[in-house]
Design a protein around this motif. Structure first.
Motif, PDB file in Angstrom:
ATOM      1  N   PHE A 145       0.943  -1.191   0.082  1.00  0.00           N
ATOM      2  CA  PHE A 145      -0.059  -0.048  -0.019  1.00  0.00           C
ATOM      3  C   PHE A 145       0.649   1.302   0.181  1.00  0.00           C
ATOM      4  O   PHE A 145       1.865   1.308   0.927  1.00  0.00           O
ATOM      5  N   TYR A 146       0.659   2.111  -0.791  1.00  0.00           N
ATOM      6  CA  TYR A 146       1.298   3.540  -0.962  1.00  0.00           C
ATOM      7  C   TYR A 146       0.321   4.677  -0.477  1.00  0.00           C
ATOM      8  O   TYR A 146      -0.812   4.637  -1.100  1.00  0.00           O
ATOM      9  N   ILE A 147       0.636   5.112   0.750  1.00  0.00           N
ATOM     10  CA  ILE A 147      -0.244   6.079   1.407  1.00  0.00           C
ATOM     11  C   ILE A 147       0.348   7.370   1.298  1.00  0.00           C
ATOM     12  O   ILE A 147       1.568   7.875   1.325  1.00  0.00           O
ATOM     13  N   GLY A 148      -0.515   8.425   0.793  1.00  0.00           N
ATOM     14  CA  GLY A 148      -0.207   9.836   0.850  1.00  0.00           C
ATOM     15  C   GLY A 148      -0.035  10.428   1.889  1.00  0.00           C
ATOM     16  O   GLY A 148      -0.466  10.092   3.072  1.00  0.00           O
ATOM     17  N   THR A 149       0.621  11.591   2.008  1.00  0.00           N
ATOM     18  CA  THR A 149       0.810  12.510   3.310  1.00  0.00           C
ATOM     19  C   THR A 149      -0.593  12.892   3.920  1.00  0.00           C
ATOM     20  O   THR A 149      -0.579  13.149   5.121  1.00  0.00           O
ATOM     21  N   ASP A 150      -1.820  12.759   2.785  1.00  0.00           N
ATOM     22  CA  ASP A 150      -3.004  13.207   3.466  1.00  0.00           C
ATOM     23  C   ASP A 150      -3.577  11.827   4.136  1.00  0.00           C
ATOM     24  O   ASP A 150      -4.831  12.014   4.511  1.00  0.00           O
ATOM     25  N   GLY A 151      -3.041  10.700   3.964  1.00  0.00           N
ATOM     26  CA  GLY A 151      -3.582   9.577   4.564  1.00  0.00           C
ATOM     27  C   GLY A 151      -4.470   8.816   3.866  1.00  0.00           C
ATOM     28  O   GLY A 151      -5.031   7.737   4.022  1.00  0.00           O
ATOM     29  N   THR A 152      -4.557   9.213   2.331  1.00  0.00           N
ATOM     30  CA  THR A 152      -5.497   8.351   1.442  1.00  0.00           C
ATOM     31  C   THR A 152      -4.481   7.292   0.426  1.00  0.00           C
ATOM     32  O   THR A 152      -3.172   7.639   0.516  1.00  0.00           O
ATOM     33  N   ILE A 153      -4.998   6.524   0.314  1.00  0.00           N
ATOM     34  CA  ILE A 153      -4.335   5.326  -0.387  1.00  0.00           C
ATOM     35  C   ILE A 153      -4.151   5.762  -2.126  1.00  0.00           C
ATOM     36  O   ILE A 153      -5.154   5.973  -2.349  1.00  0.00           O
ATOM     37  N   LEU A 154      -2.974   5.660  -2.295  1.00  0.00           N
ATOM     38  CA  LEU A 154      -2.347   6.340  -3.789  1.00  0.00           C
ATOM     39  C   LEU A 154      -2.600   4.748  -4.563  1.00  0.00           C
ATOM     40  O   LEU A 154      -2.717   5.171  -5.678  1.00  0.00           O
ATOM     41  N   LYS A 155      -1.960   4.005  -4.067  1.00  0.00           N
ATOM     42  CA  LYS A 155      -1.930   2.711  -5.002  1.00  0.00           C
ATOM     43  C   LYS A 155      -1.804   1.519  -4.198  1.00  0.00           C
ATOM     44  O   LYS A 155      -1.342   1.617  -2.951  1.00  0.00           O
ATOM     45  N   ILE A 156      -2.349   0.354  -4.652  1.00  0.00           N
ATOM     46  CA  ILE A 156      -2.562  -0.806  -4.293  1.00  0.00           C
ATOM     47  C   ILE A 156      -1.866  -1.885  -5.066  1.00  0.00           C
ATOM     48  O   ILE A 156      -2.256  -2.142  -6.037  1.00  0.00           O
ATOM     49  N   ASP A 157      -0.582  -2.578  -4.583  1.00  0.00           N
ATOM     50  CA  ASP A 157       0.086  -3.475  -5.410  1.00  0.00           C
ATOM     51  C   ASP A 157      -0.215  -4.694  -5.150  1.00  0.00           C
ATOM     52  O   ASP A 157       0.346  -5.100  -3.910  1.00  0.00           O
ATOM     53  N   SER A 158      -0.888  -5.502  -5.754  1.00  0.00           N
ATOM     54  CA  SER A 158      -1.371  -6.926  -5.268  1.00  0.00           C
ATOM     55  C   SER A 158      -0.564  -7.823  -6.036  1.00  0.00           C
ATOM     56  O   SER A 158      -0.623  -9.105  -6.082  1.00  0.00           O
ATOM     57  N   ASP A 159       0.476  -7.481  -6.889  1.00  0.00           N
ATOM     58  CA  ASP A 159       1.076  -8.341  -7.864  1.00  0.00           C
ATOM     59  C   ASP A 159       2.781  -7.917  -7.656  1.00  0.00           C
ATOM     60  O   ASP A 159       3.588  -7.571  -8.430  1.00  0.00           O
ATOM     61  N   VAL A 160       3.015  -8.326  -6.507  1.00  0.00           N
ATOM     62  CA  VAL A 160       4.528  -7.955  -5.931  1.00  0.00           C
ATOM     63  C   VAL A 160       5.317  -8.899  -6.160  1.00  0.00           C
ATOM     64  O   VAL A 160       5.077 -10.176  -6.089  1.00  0.00           O
ATOM     65  N   THR A 161       6.595  -8.622  -6.936  1.00  0.00           N
ATOM     66  CA  THR A 161       7.473  -9.600  -7.142  1.00  0.00           C
ATOM     67  C   THR A 161       8.838  -9.322  -6.102  1.00  0.00           C
ATOM     68  O   THR A 161       9.311  -8.320  -5.951  1.00  0.00           O
ATOM     69  N   PRO A 162       8.677 -10.508  -5.353  1.00  0.00           N
ATOM     70  CA  PRO A 162       9.826 -10.344  -4.144  1.00  0.00           C
ATOM     71  C   PRO A 162      11.126  -9.958  -4.462  1.00  0.00           C
ATOM     72  O   PRO A 162      11.759  -9.088  -3.844  1.00  0.00           O
ATOM     73  N   ALA A 163      11.662 -10.351  -5.601  1.00  0.00           N
ATOM     74  CA  ALA A 163      13.096 -10.232  -6.119  1.00  0.00           C
ATOM     75  C   ALA A 163      13.464  -8.630  -6.361  1.00  0.00           C
ATOM     76  O   ALA A 163      14.653  -8.214  -6.200  1.00  0.00           O
ATOM     77  N   THR A 164      12.518  -8.023  -6.770  1.00  0.00           N
ATOM     78  CA  THR A 164      12.629  -6.546  -7.170  1.00  0.00           C
ATOM     79  C   THR A 164      11.973  -5.710  -6.470  1.00  0.00           C
ATOM     80  O   THR A 164      11.482  -4.510  -6.860  1.00  0.00           O
ATOM     81  N   SER A 165      11.423  -6.063  -5.116  1.00  0.00           N
ATOM     82  CA  SER A 165      10.553  -5.362  -4.528  1.00  0.00           C
ATOM     83  C   SER A 165      10.982  -3.741  -4.323  1.00  0.00           C
ATOM     84  O   SER A 165      10.346  -2.878  -4.300  1.00  0.00           O
ATOM     85  N   ALA A 166      12.001  -3.589  -3.784  1.00  0.00           N
ATOM     86  CA  ALA A 166      12.902  -2.302  -3.631  1.00  0.00           C
ATOM     87  C   ALA A 166      12.969  -1.369  -4.877  1.00  0.00           C
ATOM     88  O   ALA A 166      12.285  -0.304  -4.967  1.00  0.00           O
ATOM     89  N   GLU A 167      13.290  -2.045  -5.894  1.00  0.00           N
ATOM     90  CA  GLU A 167      13.375  -1.279  -7.305  1.00  0.00           C
ATOM     91  C   GLU A 167      11.879  -0.931  -7.781  1.00  0.00           C
ATOM     92  O   GLU A 167      11.609   0.149  -8.064  1.00  0.00           O
ATOM     93  N   ASP A 168      10.796  -1.778  -7.759  1.00  0.00           N
ATOM     94  CA  ASP A 168       9.557  -1.702  -7.966  1.00  0.00           C
ATOM     95  C   ASP A 168       8.894  -0.410  -7.104  1.00  0.00           C
ATOM     96  O   ASP A 168       8.206   0.234  -7.590  1.00  0.00           O
ATOM     97  N   MET A 169       9.395  -0.501  -5.734  1.00  0.00           N
ATOM     98  CA  MET A 169       8.707   0.570  -4.694  1.00  0.00           C
ATOM     99  C   MET A 169       9.081   1.966  -5.283  1.00  0.00           C
ATOM    100  O   MET A 169       8.509   2.887  -5.465  1.00  0.00           O
ATOM    101  N   ALA A 170      10.713   1.903  -5.569  1.00  0.00           N
ATOM    102  CA  ALA A 170      11.233   3.328  -5.839  1.00  0.00           C
ATOM    103  C   ALA A 170      10.467   3.832  -7.107  1.00  0.00           C
ATOM    104  O   ALA A 170      10.205   4.898  -7.194  1.00  0.00           O
ATOM    105  N   ALA A 171      10.220   2.835  -8.200  1.00  0.00           N
ATOM    106  CA  ALA A 171       9.673   3.054  -9.568  1.00  0.00           C
ATOM    107  C   ALA A 171       8.300   3.822  -9.169  1.00  0.00           C
ATOM    108  O   ALA A 171       7.814   4.881  -9.663  1.00  0.00           O
ATOM    109  N   THR A 172       7.466   3.045  -8.372  1.00  0.00           N
ATOM    110  CA  THR A 172       6.291   3.499  -8.071  1.00  0.00           C
ATOM    111  C   THR A 172       6.157   5.002  -7.418  1.00  0.00           C
ATOM    112  O   THR A 172       5.365   5.687  -7.754  1.00  0.00           O
TER     113      THR A 172
END
Length: 182
Positions: A145-172
């Motif tokens: 879950f990506y949550i904005g400074t206002d407390g709202t959900i900006l994105k929900i990623d339900s297709d997470v690739t564990p091996a590239t999790s950090a890279e994918d988070m940074a890109a998102t």
């Protein structure tokens, strides 16, 4: 005849139980982008307590739910975040992994994988239920879950690739125009 009735009665009760539980699950409203993120207060593997409300108006939050400490995919994801966390820290964001594991399990798991970020524990499963990530078998589904400074959900990623999790988070975070750190 009596055995057949008992079996049929057992089967009927099992079917009723299943239908009642499925109906209860179906009435749970799934979170969507734009919804307020459920607040939480959870213990971290670093000994601190974290509340989503502490970040309101200050910083975006990434909450990466994972199924179970010490399992293969979760270990790979934790190592990705530990090794490549510098990519995420380019953004003004706090990030966490979270599970329904006991705090002691997450502390050992974090230490074993050199996690330099907190792993949050929700052993009562209340927060996992609020985020609609609790699997029927009692573990958390792998959702981020990506949550904005206002407390709202900006994105929900339900297709997470564990091996590239950090890279994918940074890109998102970049795609979501999260402010970069200076």
């Amino acid at each position: 005849m009596l055995i057949i009735r008992i079996k049929n009665s057992f089967l009927a009760n099992a079917v009723c139980f299943l239908l009642i539980n499925l109906a209860a699950i179906a009435t749970v409203q799934a979170l969507e982008v734009g919804d307020p993120a459920p607040d939480f207060t959870l213990q971290g593997s670093d000994g601190k307590t974290y509340s989503l409300s502490d970040y309101h108006g200050k910083q975006a939050v990434v909450l990466a739910w994972f199924p179970k400490a010490y399992t293969s995919g979760c270990t790979i994801e934790c190592k990705s975040l530990a090794k490549n966390g510098h990519l995420i820290r380019q953004y003004d964001v706090s990030y966490f992994m979270a599970s329904v594991d006991p705090l002691e399990d997450n502390q050992g798991f974090a230490e074993e994988n050199d996690a330099d970020f907190p792993l949050l524990s929700d052993p009562e499963k209340k927060v996992a239920k609020a985020y609609d990530v609790l699997h029927l078998l009692g573990f958390a589904k792998r959702h981020t879950f990506y949550i904005g400074t206002d407390g709202t959900i900006l994105k929900i990623d339900s297709d997470v690739t564990p091996a590239t999790s950090a890279e994918d988070m940074a890109a998102t975070l970049g795609q979501l125009d999260i402010k970069r750190r200076e």
